[in-house]
Scaffold this motif. Structure first.
Motif, mmCIF file in Angstrom:
data_model
loop_
_atom_site.group_PDB
_atom_site.id
_atom_site.type_symbol
_atom_site.label_atom_id
_atom_site.label_comp_id
_atom_site.label_asym_id
_atom_site.label_seq_id
_atom_site.Cartn_x
_atom_site.Cartn_y
_atom_site.Cartn_z
ATOM 1 N N MET A 1 0.840 -1.191 0.000
ATOM 2 C CA MET A 1 0.000 0.000 0.000
ATOM 3 C C MET A 1 0.882 1.250 0.000
ATOM 4 S SD MET A 1 -2.939 1.098 2.740
ATOM 5 C CE MET A 1 -3.896 2.586 2.513
ATOM 6 N N THR A 2 0.626 2.143 -0.959
ATOM 7 C CA THR A 2 1.398 3.359 -1.047
ATOM 8 C C THR A 2 0.678 4.504 -0.343
ATOM 9 O OG1 THR A 2 0.390 3.969 -3.153
ATOM 10 C CG2 THR A 2 2.420 2.655 -3.238
ATOM 11 N N HIS A 3 1.454 5.415 0.189
ATOM 12 C CA HIS A 3 0.899 6.584 0.864
ATOM 13 C C HIS A 3 1.372 7.835 0.141
ATOM 14 C CE1 HIS A 3 -0.544 4.259 4.321
ATOM 15 N NE2 HIS A 3 0.568 3.558 4.188
ATOM 16 N N PRO A 4 0.473 8.810 -0.061
ATOM 17 C CA PRO A 4 0.902 10.036 -0.735
ATOM 18 C C PRO A 4 1.963 10.771 0.064
ATOM 19 C CG PRO A 4 -1.301 10.286 0.237
ATOM 20 C CD PRO A 4 -0.941 8.841 0.345
ATOM 21 N N ALA A 5 2.914 11.374 -0.657
ATOM 22 C CA ALA A 5 3.963 12.136 0.003
ATOM 23 C C ALA A 5 3.353 13.347 0.696
ATOM 24 C CB ALA A 5 4.999 12.586 -1.020
ATOM 25 N N PRO A 6 3.922 13.771 1.818
ATOM 26 C CA PRO A 6 3.394 14.963 2.502
ATOM 27 C C PRO A 6 3.450 16.177 1.584
ATOM 28 C CG PRO A 6 4.974 13.787 3.891
ATOM 29 C CD PRO A 6 5.071 13.187 2.528
ATOM 30 N N TYR A 7 2.495 17.067 1.747
ATOM 31 C CA TYR A 7 2.505 18.308 0.975
ATOM 32 C C TYR A 7 3.765 19.082 1.357
ATOM 33 C CZ TYR A 7 0.606 22.242 -1.604
ATOM 34 O OH TYR A 7 0.416 23.236 -2.527
ATOM 35 N N PRO A 8 4.417 19.759 0.386
ATOM 36 C CA PRO A 8 5.737 20.361 0.663
ATOM 37 C C PRO A 8 5.716 21.585 1.569
ATOM 38 C CG PRO A 8 5.028 20.850 -1.583
ATOM 39 C CD PRO A 8 4.067 19.834 -1.045
ATOM 40 N N ILE A 9 4.556 22.017 2.007
ATOM 41 C CA ILE A 9 4.475 23.160 2.914
ATOM 42 C C ILE A 9 3.802 22.726 4.205
ATOM 43 C CG2 ILE A 9 3.470 25.453 3.270
ATOM 44 C CD1 ILE A 9 3.647 25.859 0.257
ATOM 45 N N GLY A 10 4.354 23.133 5.328
ATOM 46 C CA GLY A 10 3.724 22.865 6.611
ATOM 47 C C GLY A 10 4.139 21.546 7.230
ATOM 48 N N THR A 11 3.595 21.307 8.414
ATOM 49 C CA THR A 11 3.840 20.086 9.177
ATOM 50 C C THR A 11 2.576 19.256 9.199
ATOM 51 O OG1 THR A 11 5.424 21.241 10.599
ATOM 52 C CG2 THR A 11 4.499 19.167 11.435
ATOM 53 N N PRO A 12 2.625 17.979 8.784
ATOM 54 C CA PRO A 12 1.406 17.159 8.775
ATOM 55 C C PRO A 12 0.702 17.197 10.122
ATOM 56 C CG PRO A 12 3.179 15.998 7.648
ATOM 57 C CD PRO A 12 3.791 17.235 8.261
ATOM 58 N N GLY A 13 -0.609 17.401 10.074
ATOM 59 C CA GLY A 13 -1.422 17.423 11.282
ATOM 60 C C GLY A 13 -1.519 18.770 11.958
ATOM 61 N N ARG A 14 -0.814 19.783 11.436
ATOM 62 C CA ARG A 14 -0.862 21.107 12.054
ATOM 63 C C ARG A 14 -1.329 22.139 11.020
ATOM 64 N NH1 ARG A 14 4.605 23.393 14.410
ATOM 65 N NH2 ARG A 14 4.892 24.113 12.261
ATOM 66 N N PRO A 15 -2.425 22.854 11.291
ATOM 67 C CA PRO A 15 -2.913 23.849 10.328
ATOM 68 C C PRO A 15 -1.870 24.920 10.048
ATOM 69 C CG PRO A 15 -4.571 23.417 12.022
ATOM 70 C CD PRO A 15 -3.305 22.750 12.477
ATOM 71 N N TRP A 16 -1.943 25.469 8.856
ATOM 72 C CA TRP A 16 -1.016 26.527 8.482
ATOM 73 C C TRP A 16 -1.251 27.791 9.300
ATOM 74 C CZ3 TRP A 16 -1.183 26.672 2.380
ATOM 75 C CH2 TRP A 16 -0.631 25.491 1.883
ATOM 76 N N GLY A 17 -0.160 28.449 9.588
ATOM 77 C CA GLY A 17 -0.205 29.795 10.140
ATOM 78 C C GLY A 17 0.270 30.785 9.106
ATOM 79 N N ALA A 18 0.600 31.992 9.551
ATOM 80 C CA ALA A 18 1.014 33.043 8.628
ATOM 81 C C ALA A 18 2.281 32.671 7.862
ATOM 82 C CB ALA A 18 1.227 34.340 9.400
ATOM 83 N N GLU A 19 3.226 31.995 8.517
ATOM 84 C CA GLU A 19 4.482 31.631 7.867
ATOM 85 C C GLU A 19 4.245 30.663 6.713
ATOM 86 O OE1 GLU A 19 8.722 29.393 8.930
ATOM 87 O OE2 GLU A 19 7.450 30.173 10.536
ATOM 88 N N GLU A 20 3.409 29.653 6.943
ATOM 89 C CA GLU A 20 3.141 28.674 5.884
ATOM 90 C C GLU A 20 2.370 29.300 4.728
ATOM 91 O OE1 GLU A 20 3.892 26.465 9.629
ATOM 92 O OE2 GLU A 20 2.556 28.122 9.099
ATOM 93 N N LYS A 21 1.429 30.178 5.033
ATOM 94 C CA LYS A 21 0.675 30.839 3.964
ATOM 95 C C LYS A 21 1.581 31.747 3.142
ATOM 96 C CE LYS A 21 -3.781 30.580 6.315
ATOM 97 N NZ LYS A 21 -4.894 31.308 6.968
ATOM 98 N N ALA A 22 2.515 32.417 3.806
ATOM 99 C CA ALA A 22 3.468 33.252 3.079
ATOM 100 C C ALA A 22 4.366 32.398 2.190
ATOM 101 C CB ALA A 22 4.306 34.074 4.051
ATOM 102 N N GLN A 23 4.758 31.247 2.674
ATOM 103 C CA GLN A 23 5.574 30.333 1.877
ATOM 104 C C GLN A 23 4.788 29.855 0.660
ATOM 105 O OE1 GLN A 23 7.021 26.938 4.049
ATOM 106 N NE2 GLN A 23 8.008 26.033 2.260
ATOM 107 N N TRP A 24 3.534 29.503 0.888
ATOM 108 C CA TRP A 24 2.679 29.082 -0.233
ATOM 109 C C TRP A 24 2.552 30.207 -1.257
ATOM 110 C CZ3 TRP A 24 -1.894 31.467 -1.654
ATOM 111 C CH2 TRP A 24 -2.604 30.834 -2.691
ATOM 112 N N LEU A 25 2.297 31.434 -0.803
ATOM 113 C CA LEU A 25 2.118 32.556 -1.719
ATOM 114 C C LEU A 25 3.382 32.799 -2.538
ATOM 115 C CD1 LEU A 25 0.352 34.891 -2.731
ATOM 116 C CD2 LEU A 25 1.212 36.260 -0.817
ATOM 117 N N SER A 26 4.539 32.613 -1.934
ATOM 118 C CA SER A 26 5.798 32.868 -2.640
ATOM 119 C C SER A 26 6.004 31.904 -3.793
ATOM 120 C CB SER A 26 6.980 32.778 -1.660
ATOM 121 O OG SER A 26 7.228 31.429 -1.279
ATOM 122 N N ARG A 27 5.311 30.787 -3.779
ATOM 123 C CA ARG A 27 5.448 29.785 -4.844
ATOM 124 C C ARG A 27 4.538 30.048 -6.037
ATOM 125 N NH1 ARG A 27 7.183 24.503 -2.760
ATOM 126 N NH2 ARG A 27 5.585 23.515 -4.049
#
Length: 307
Positions: free
Chosen positions: A1-27
């Motif tokens: 059974m394969t598992h999808p790779a974690p999304y490249p932004i943020g920590t699994p299980g923890r909602p994004w804060g301002a830092e993660e949203k800024a990182q996403w926007l920069s992409r």
């Protein structure tokens, strides 16, 4: 059974804060031009329609004027019809289908309805081929009072004076392969929940209102679109994108409760189209044609009911 790779932004299980949203926007990168693809075509419509700027998005350093198109000589007693596209900017035929409808078919209805068309609700996302706005918000879950999404708030303000006059609202969308490869994984990461893979339906379908399904209306659209492109079948569970199929090519959501665009008026007839542009059996031209066919079938049905 394969598992999808974690999304490249943020920590699994923890909602994004301002830092993660800024990182996403920069992409995010501009990949196409709202000015060239949309505004120039809207400008060419001024000879036949009234074009108004109903708002402006300020995502520094970029600003995006928002335009609505309506037929001239609105009259009391005529049914009000709303067509929206580009609530999700990456759903290309929603925008181009709305423009094509204006260019090719809308004038035929000019003496029977009061028509309001908003071809591109989310131009920032259109240019970046994205589902969210610059704040990592989904405009199509944000149509409610005090909306944090400026795209949604501007459209709500535009339709507010006519909200109880509309008899029909059709909102033009797509379901794409990137829903599973990017957008749903990003949503799970943003909200700090596990990503559960889904299945992309191959074909056109509609999302009606579970509070008022209007089955005959939905089926009239399906029958018209079937002449242009194929209709999505139910999966092995009798579902489309996890919802029970109410009729061929039709599922239902609680539109207002979910803050969806198709729920912003009190129209009797409400629906959201979903075209599948990644199908090997459909071309971009077919997708645009399907959106136009859906809009025309919806209006024709409403007029036949004597609204």
């Amino acid at each position: 059974m394969t598992h999808p790779a974690p999304y490249p932004i943020g920590t699994p299980g923890r909602p994004w804060g301002a830092e993660e949203k800024a990182q996403w926007l920069s992409r995010q990168r501009r990949q196409r031009s709202y000015e060239e693809d949309v505004l120039q075509r809207i400008e060419s419509l001024r000879a036949a329609f009234d074009v108004t700027e109903y708002g402006c998005l300020d995502y520094a350093p970029d600003r995006y004027p928002l335009y609505a198109v309506r037929n001239r000589d609105w009259r009391d007693g005529r049914p009000h019809v709303l067509v929206t596209g580009g609530v999700h900017g990456y759903e290309t035929s929603g925008v181009h289908g709305a423009l094509q409808f204006l260019e090719q078919r809308a004038e035929a209805y000019a003496d029977r309805i009061n028509l309001l068309v908003v071809p591109c609700v989310s131009p920032w996302a259109y240019e970046r081929i994205h589902r969210w706005n610059a704040y990592a918000l989904d405009p199509n879950r944000s149509f409610h009072a005090n909306s944090p999404a400026p795209e949604s708030a501007a459209l709500l303000d535009l339709v507010a004076p006519y909200r109880d006059r509309f008899v029909l609202h059709i909102d033009l969308h797509e379901t794409t392969d990137t829903d599973e490869s990017e957008f749903r994984p990003a949503l799970a990461a943003r909200d700090g929940v596990a990503y559960e893979p889904g299945e992309i339906p191959d074909g056109f379908y509609l999302v009606g209102d579970s509070e008022d399904p209007q089955s005959a209306f939905q089926q009239a659209i399906i029958e018209a679109v079937a002449q242009v492109t194929h209709i999505a079948p139910a999966d092995a569970n009798g579902e489309i994108i996890g919802s029970p199929v109410a009729a061929p090519g039709v599922i239902n959501y609680p539109l207002k409760k979910l803050g969806l665009c198709a729920g912003i008026t009190d129209a009797r007839y409400r629906t959201t189209t979903e075209v599948y542009p990644d199908s090997p059996n459909a071309t971009p031209e077919q997708c645009n044609d399907a959106q136009v066919a859906a809009a025309c079938a919806a209006i024709d049905f409403a007029l036949e009911q004597g609204v």
